[in-house]
Design an enzyme around this catalytic site. Structure first.
Site, PDB file in Angstrom:
ATOM      1  CG  ASP A 241      -1.952  -1.163   1.102  1.00 33.87           C
ATOM      2  OD1 ASP A 241      -1.713  -2.086   0.309  1.00 33.87           O
ATOM      3  OD2 ASP A 241      -2.956  -1.155   1.824  1.00 33.87           O
TER       4      ASP A 241
ATOM      5  CD  GLU B 287      -3.432  -5.307   8.965  1.00 35.13           C
ATOM      6  OE1 GLU B 287      -3.586  -5.119   7.750  1.00 35.13           O
ATOM      7  OE2 GLU B 287      -3.972  -4.583   9.840  1.00 35.13           O
TER       8      GLU B 287
END
Length: 812
Positions: free
Chosen positions: A575, A772
Site C-alpha cells: 500500500d 496484522e
C-alpha cells in the site's frame, strides 16, 4: 531380421496403446471418485467466518445457521452485547483451539461484557449421498466475575434461501413453548431430505413470579418461524431486534412502567413455530448450560444422536492432536508445551477461517483509456475516470477461500491467499487444490482475477463504498503460483511405494499425492487458466524500457503496477510503501518483476510436468531475461541494493532507493541464488540494525529512511509476517547449501526464526490474538486483531529445522 524387429516394436507399441486405452476409464473413474469424496467431506462447515459461529454448506442458495447470545440481567445493555458478527475489541479472545476442515473442532469465545465463556464444537459425520450429517455443541460457562445464576439468552437460527422447505415438526403441540427437543423437517434438491434438531440440553432456567412468565415459561424453548425476503436473510440480527421491539411494544402497555417484566422475560421472541424460510430458536439459561444442534441427512445410514456427538468429539480431538504433531511439530528451540498450544491455535484459526461465499460483485468494465496510465499525471486522469464511470454488477460467483481476519477482512484477498495456503498445503493438499481451483474459476476471458472478492450484500456491508468496485487492469501479487510450486515439491517427494502407502492412511487429505494421475489431471485442467493469467500479467502490467533508452539484457522484461497514486500502490499489496515521487509512467517496480520471475519459474515447471516442451522453452527464455533485467534495471551499485526505477527531469533512468522489503524482493522470491554476486549485500542489509534488523523481526522500511514511521505508517516500518516468512525460507535455503555465504545465512536464519516466533507468541499470550503487524520497537501486535491469515505462517517457521542455539526455556 530388422523387419521383424520393427514389426515387433510396432506390435508392442499397439499393445501398450490398447492397454493405456483400457486403463483410461479406470483412471478417470478414480479421479472422479477422489473429487466426489473430497467434495462430500468438505460440503458442510463453519463457512460463515464473519460470524462467531455460523454454519452453511458449499451450495450457493441453501440452508444456513448461526448463533446469537447476550446477558439479560438489565434493560439497558442488551442491544450492545448481543453477539453475532465478529467485531474488533469486544471480546477478550476467541477462536478455534483445534480445527480440521474435514472433521471439525472446538472454538472458545471469551466474552467479558456478557460475563460468560462460550464453547462451540462442530463435528462432521460422513456417509450417504448428500455430504453426510453434522452436529454442533454449544456450551456456556459463567466467568469468575459473574453471579452463579447469570442469565443468558441464546438464539440459534436457520434460514433457507432458494427452493426447498423447512418447517417445525408438530408446530401446534405446545402453545407456550416446546419442553423437549425442537425438530425441523426439511428438503432441498442438493441436500435431499433432512432433519434438524435443537436439543433440550442441560442447565437451569430462570423462573419469575411476574404474570408474563405464565405466557412464556422460560424453562421451555421458544420458536418463531416466518417468511422474509431472501435479501434480508443475512440480516438476521436486525430482523430479531425488530421482532423483539414489537413484542416489547405489546408488553409495555399491558403491564405499565410500574410492573415491567424482568429483562430475561421481556427480551424474548413470540412463540410461533411453523413453516418458513427463517426460524429462530430461543433458550434462556441461568448459569452454565449445554445444548446441541444436530443435522441428520436423510440419506445417511442413521440419525445422529447426542451420544454420537460426544463420542465423535473425543475422536476428533484425539486425532487432531496426533496428526498435528506429525505435520507441524515445533522444532528446537520451541519444544515446550506452550509453543505446541500456540501453534495449534494459530493454525486452527487459519483453517477455521475458511469460508464459502456466493453473490454478485461490482466491476468497472469501461476500459477507459485513462486506465492505461500512460501519461504524466495519469493518476489524476484515472481518478476522473473512476468518478464518471458506472460500475456494473456481475455474477453471481462463488468462492471457497481462507480469509485474513474474521472481524475486519471476512472475504477473499488474492495475494493473501497464497500465503494462507502454504501451511494449509502441509495439512491438507486436496483442500488447498480445491481453493486454488475456486479462485481460478473467477478469472475472466482476458485472464484477470479481482484482487478482492466482495461477493454479495453481506460482504459489501463490511467494505466502504469507495473500495467495493474492482478494476480489470488492477493486478495483485500472484502468490497462488508459490503454492502450486510447493505442491509440485510434494509430488516430487512421492517417489517410493512406502511414501504412497503412508499417504493412503490419510486419503482424504492427500489423494492428489497418493494418485499421480489425479494430480496430473488437476494440473492439465488448471494449466490453460494459469497461462491465461500469466500472459494477462505480461500484457497489462508491462513497463516501458524502449522509450527511455534503458540499457538492459531484454527490452521487454520490465514491469509496472497499475492503480498507482502518489500515496499508494494498493495493487502491489504494499500500500503506502515509499515509491518514486511524483509517479511517472516510466516507472519500473522491482517487486513486480520479482513476482513475475517467481511466476515464470512456476509455470515453466508445470509445463515440464505436462510435457509442454514448446511452452517450457518459451518460459525458460522469459526466466533468463527477467533475472538478467533485475540486475540491469534495478541493482544500484551506489546503494548496494535493489531499487525501483523511474525517469528523472532529464528523461534519464534513475533509481529510487527506499531500503526495505522492496530491496529484498529478488531474494525473497528465490531469484538470488547462493552464488549471486549480490547475495552478500542482501544479507548485509537484512542483518543491519540501522536498516531492517530488529529483535522482533525485519522492518518493512529502513530505520534510517526519512519516511520511516511517517504518514499512515502501514508498510513504513512495521513488521509483517508474510515477508519475514519468505526471508526465513530463503535464508534457510542458503544456509543448507555450500557456498561463500552459508555461515552468515545460518546465523541470520537462526536469529530471525527465534525472533519472529517469540514476537508473535508473546503478543498472543498477552492479548489472546494474532495481529496484522508488529511494532519494530516494542514487538507489540497492532492494527487488525485476530489476523489469523498470513500471521499464521509462524506455524511453519516453528516447524523449520533448528540449525543451532539453545532451547527456549519456560519462565520460572
Amino acid at each position: 531380421m530388422a523387419r521383424n524387429s520393427r514389426h515387433g516394436s510396432l506390435w508392442t507399441g499397439l499393445a501398450c496403446l490398447l492397454a493405456l486405452q483400457l486403463q483410461l476409464p479406470s483412471a478417470n473413474a478414480q479421479v472422479a471418485e477422489i473429487e466426489k469424496a473430497s467434495n462430500d467431506s468438505l460440503l458442510w462447515g463453519p463457512y460463515r467466518p464473519n460470524l462467531y459461529f455460523g454454519v452453511r454448506p458449499r451450495i450457493p442458495k441453501s440452508l444456513m445457521g448461526g448463533l446469537l447470545w447476550t446477558r439479560v440481567e438489565d434493560y439497558q445493555s442488551v442491544q450492545n452485547t448481543f453477539r453475532h458478527t465478529c467485531e474488533q475489541h469486544e471480546l477478550d479472545g476467541y477462536g478455534w483451539d483445534e480445527y480440521d476442515v474435514r472433521s471439525g473442532g472446538r472454538q472458545t469465545i471469551h466474552d467479558p461484557a456478557n460475563r460468560i465463556d462460550i464453547t462451540t464444537e462442530f463435528i462432521k459425520f460422513p456417509g450417504g449421498e448428500h455430504g453426510g450429517s453434522w452436529g454442533a455443541r454449544i456450551k456456556g460457562t459463567p466467568r469468575e466475575d459473574a453471579s452463579p445464576d447469570l442469565t443468558t439468552t441464546l438464539i440459534w437460527y436457520n434460514t433457507l434461501e432458494g427452493l426447498g422447505s423447512l418447517e417445525v415438526q408438530d408446530p401446534n403441540r405446545h402453545e407456550t413453548g416446546i419442553p423437549g427437543d425442537v425438530v425441523f423437517k426439511g428438503q432441498t434438491a442438493e441436500l435431499g431430505d433432512f432433519e434438524l434438531r435443537v436439543t433440550e440440553g442441560k442447565g437451569d432456567h430462570p423462573h419469575f413470579d411476574h404474570p408474563s412468565y405464565d405466557e412464556k415459561p422460560l424453562d421451555r424453548t421458544l420458536v418463531h418461524s416466518g417468511q422474509v425476503p431472501d435479501e434480508a436473510l443475512w440480516q438476521i440480527k436486525a430482523v430479531l431486534f425488530a421482532h423483539m421491539k414489537s413484542q416489547i411494544d405489546e408488553l409495555v402497555p399491558k403491564y405499565g412502567q410500574e410492573n415491567p417484566p424482568p429483562p430475561a422475560q421481556i427480551y424474548t421472541i413470540q412463540h410461533q413455530p411453523g413453516a418458513g424460510n427463517m426460524h429462530m430458536v430461543q433458550k434462556v439459561f441461568d448459569g452454565a448450560f449445554t445444548f446441541d444442534i444436530i443435522f441428520s441427512s436423510g440419506s445417511a445410514p442413521a440419525k445422529i444422536t447426542t451420544d454420537d456427538i460426544t463420542e465423535q468429539i473425543k475422536s476428533v480431538t484425539s486425532g487432531f492432536a496426533t496428526r498435528f504433531t506429525d505435520v507441524f511439530e515445533p522444532q528446537a528451540p520451541f519444544l515446550k508445551e506452550r509453543y505446541s498450544e500456540f501453534s495449534k491455535s494459530l493454525f486452527s484459526n487459519l483453517i477455521g477461517g475458511i469460508g464459502y461465499f456466493y453473490g454478485d460483485s461490482r466491476v468497472d468494465r469501461s476500459h477507459d483509456e485513462a486506465y492505461e496510465e500512460d501519461n504524466e499525471g495519469f493518476w489524476e486522469e484515472a481518478a476522473e475516470a473512476r468518478s464518471r464511470n458506472q460500475a456494473e454488477t456481475v455474477g453471481p460467483s462463488e468462492l471457497f477461500t481462507s480469509i485474513p481476519s474474521r472481524p475486519f477482512f471476512p472475504r477473499g484477498f488474492l495475494w493473501d491467499e497464497g500465503f494462507h495456503l502454504l501451511p494449509v498445503l502441509d495439512w491438507d493438499v486436496d483442500t488447498t487444490l480445491d481453493i486454488i481451483k475456486s479462485w481460478f474459476k473467477l478469472m475472466d476471458e482476458d485472464g484477470w482475477i479481482g484482487r478482492e472478492q466482495i461477493l454479495g450484500p453481506e460482504a459489501r456491508s463490511k467494505v466502504p463504498p469507495e473500495f467495493q468496485v474492482q478494476y480489470p487492469h488492477y493486478a495483485n501479487p500472484p502468490t497462488l503460483f508459490m503454492v502450486i510450486n510447493s505442491f509440485l515439491d510434494k509430488l516430487d517427494a512421492q517417489r517410493t511405494d512406502s511414501d504412497n502407502k503412508k499417504l493412503l492412511h490419510e486419503r482424504s487429505y492427500y489423494m492428489h499425492l497418493a494418485n499421480r494421475e489425479a494430480a496430473l489431471q488437476y494440473l492439465r485442467e488448471l494449466y490453460p487458466l494459469l497461462k491465461r493469467h500469466y500472459f494477462w500479467f505480461r500484457k497489462t502490467q508491462a513497463g516501458d524500457i524502449k522509450s527511455y533508452d534503458r540499457e538492459a539484457f531484454s527490452t521487454k522484461e520490465g514491469y509496472r503496477w497499475r492503480g498507482r497514486t502518489p500515496q499508494h500502490i494498493l495493487t502491489s499489496g504494499l500500500d503506502d510503501y515509499p515509491r518514486a515521487q511524483p509517479p511517472h509512467p516510466g516507472e519500473l517496480h522491482v517487486d513486480l518483476i520479482s513476482w513475475m520471475g517467481m511466476m515464470t519459474r512456476a509455470i515453466k515447471r508445470i509445463a515440464v510436468y505436462l510435457d509442454e516442451e514448446d511452452d517450457a522453452a518459451e518460459f525458460a527464455k522469459y526466466d533468463e531475461a527477467i533475472v538478467r533485467n533485475i540486475d540491469d534495471l534495478h541493482w544500484s551499485s551506489k546503494e548496494k541494493a535493489y531499487c525501483d526505477a523511474t525517469i528523472d527531469d532529464y528523461e534519464e533512468n534513475a533509481h529510487v532507493c527506499h531500503k526495505g522489503y522492496i530491496s529484498l524482493f529478488p531474494f525473497l522470491t528465490g531469484l538470488v541464488d547462493k552464488d549471486s554476486k549480490h547475495l552478500g549485500a542482501v544479507l548485509d542489509l537484512i542483518g543491519d540494525e540501522d536498516h531492517l534488523w530488529s529483535e522482533y523481526g525485519l522492518r518493512s522500511l529502513s530505520k534510517s529512511d526519512e519516511l520511516y514511521h511517517t504518514g499512515e505508517d502501514y508498510w513504513r516500518g512495521p513488521i509483517w509476517m508474510n515477508m519475514n516468512y519468505l526471508a526465513v525460507q530463503q535464508l534457510l535455503n542458503v544456509a543448507q547449501a555450500k557456498g561463500p555465504h552459508q555461515k552468515r545465512a545460518e546465523q541470520l536464519y537462526t536469529d530471525l526464526r527465534k525472533n519472529l516466533v517469540n514476537t508473535v507468541y508473546e503478543s498472543w499470550k498477552e492479548t489472546g490474538f494474532a495481529w496484522e503487524q508488529y511494532n519494530p520497537e516494542t514487538g507489540k501486535g497492532q492494527r487488525t486483531q485476530h489476523f489469523t491469515g498470513w500471521t499464521s505462517l509462524v506455524v511453519k517457521v516453528m516447524a523449520m529445522p533448528d540449525l543451532g542455539g539453545e532451547p527456549v526455556r519456560d519462565e520460572l
